[in-house]
Write an enzyme that holds these catalytic residues in place. Sequence first.
Site, PDB file in Angstrom:
ATOM      1  CE1 TYR A  53      -3.037  -2.879   0.771  1.00 50.51           C
ATOM      2  CE2 TYR A  53      -3.644  -2.301   2.564  1.00 50.51           C
ATOM      3  CZ  TYR A  53      -3.656  -3.056   1.631  1.00 50.51           C
ATOM      4  OH  TYR A  53      -4.546  -4.253   1.979  1.00 50.51           O
ATOM      5  CG  LEU A 215     -18.438  -0.114   3.882  1.00 47.81           C
ATOM      6  CD1 LEU A 215     -18.027   1.178   4.179  1.00 47.81           C
ATOM      7  CD2 LEU A 215     -20.022  -0.472   4.258  1.00 47.81           C
ATOM      8  CB  ALA A 216     -19.240  -3.563  -2.017  1.00 50.42           C
ATOM      9  N   GLY A 218     -17.127   1.047  -1.417  1.00 47.97           N
ATOM     10  CA  GLY A 218     -17.755   2.071  -1.167  1.00 47.97           C
ATOM     11  C   GLY A 218     -19.157   2.079  -1.538  1.00 47.97           C
ATOM     12  CG  LEU A 220     -22.413  -2.551   0.137  1.00 47.11           C
ATOM     13  CD1 LEU A 220     -21.899  -3.726   1.151  1.00 47.11           C
ATOM     14  CD2 LEU A 220     -23.866  -2.916  -0.250  1.00 47.11           C
ATOM     15  N   GLY A 222     -23.981   3.749  -0.049  1.00 47.16           N
ATOM     16  CA  GLY A 222     -25.273   4.535  -0.800  1.00 47.16           C
ATOM     17  C   GLY A 222     -24.847   5.582  -1.675  1.00 47.16           C
ATOM     18  CE  LYS A 223     -18.597   8.455  -2.408  1.00 47.28           C
ATOM     19  NZ  LYS A 223     -17.619   8.897  -1.748  1.00 47.28           N
TER      20      LYS A 223
END
Length: 316
Positions: A53, A215-216, A218, A220, A222-223
């Site tokens: 990373y 959160l997949a 991002g 999940l 909802g954005k």
Amino acid sequence: MDKRLLGRTGLEISPVVFGGNVFGWTADEATSFDLLDQMLDLGLDTIDTADVYSAWVDGNKGGESETIIGKWLKADPSRRDKIVLFTKVGSEMGEGKKGLSERWIMRAVEDSLARLNTDYIDLYFSHWPDADTPYEETLGAYDKLLKAGKIRAVGASNLDAAQLGEALKVAEDKGLPRYEVLQPEYNLYDRSKFDGALRDLVMREEIGVVTYYSLASGFLSGKYRSKEDLSKSKRGAGVAKYLDDRGMRILDALDKVGAAHEAKPAEVALAWVIARKGVTAPIASATSREQLQSLAKAAELQLSADDVRMLDEASR
């Protein structure tokens, strides 16, 4: 905040693990320091990173996340005893630096320790399977590091049930340390790699599980609810595959459960993973104090049986 035992490692971790993949990528050094301070203030104490990373960023070569964490620890050495620190070895670092050979593990761990400004790593992961290196060699290297006190436990990321089963058998047959923690991809949308034989195996063997892409990417949160939303962040391109009927059903269920608890979709999605049998904790990243506060709220959110049923049905 209640801690969770991580398999048979003896480590106790917070119900959400803070993902350090954003350090040196979407969070610069100053922002990262602020987030790490806030993490402790909120009662979260577990950090996941990797040597690679964030090598995917233009101008980076890997090691940026570990370096930022190390500078934060150096600024106040007392912080080291307050955190549980995960990192990984095995990903492509360029110039032939990759894999799970004893030669590379022994060099890579010293590089990570130096960047992290620490004498030991709480949990050291094999990042990816290495078909060119026998499990006996890899586990033998970890045995030496455990005995030297440079790592406290070993785990593996991205193994399927057959691979993990084989690694466990080698460990038992050869009297070597086994993988005590698994890090699989797992979330409300991406369930197939873990649910089933792999989940059954880790539960039977009392192996700790910390999930990534919880959160997949991002989705999940909802954005992202349309193709037009994909431009909202640097991670948008990785979300397009979720914009199907099943993805929309999951977001609808997250909205409904969230409304009942005055919680955001991301908080509900993480709470679902936390409540899942066989999972110790999800890994999730944040680039703002507001997002970090959501991680802490998710760690405390209690879903009802009806909530879980609605989410399960939407994600089938």
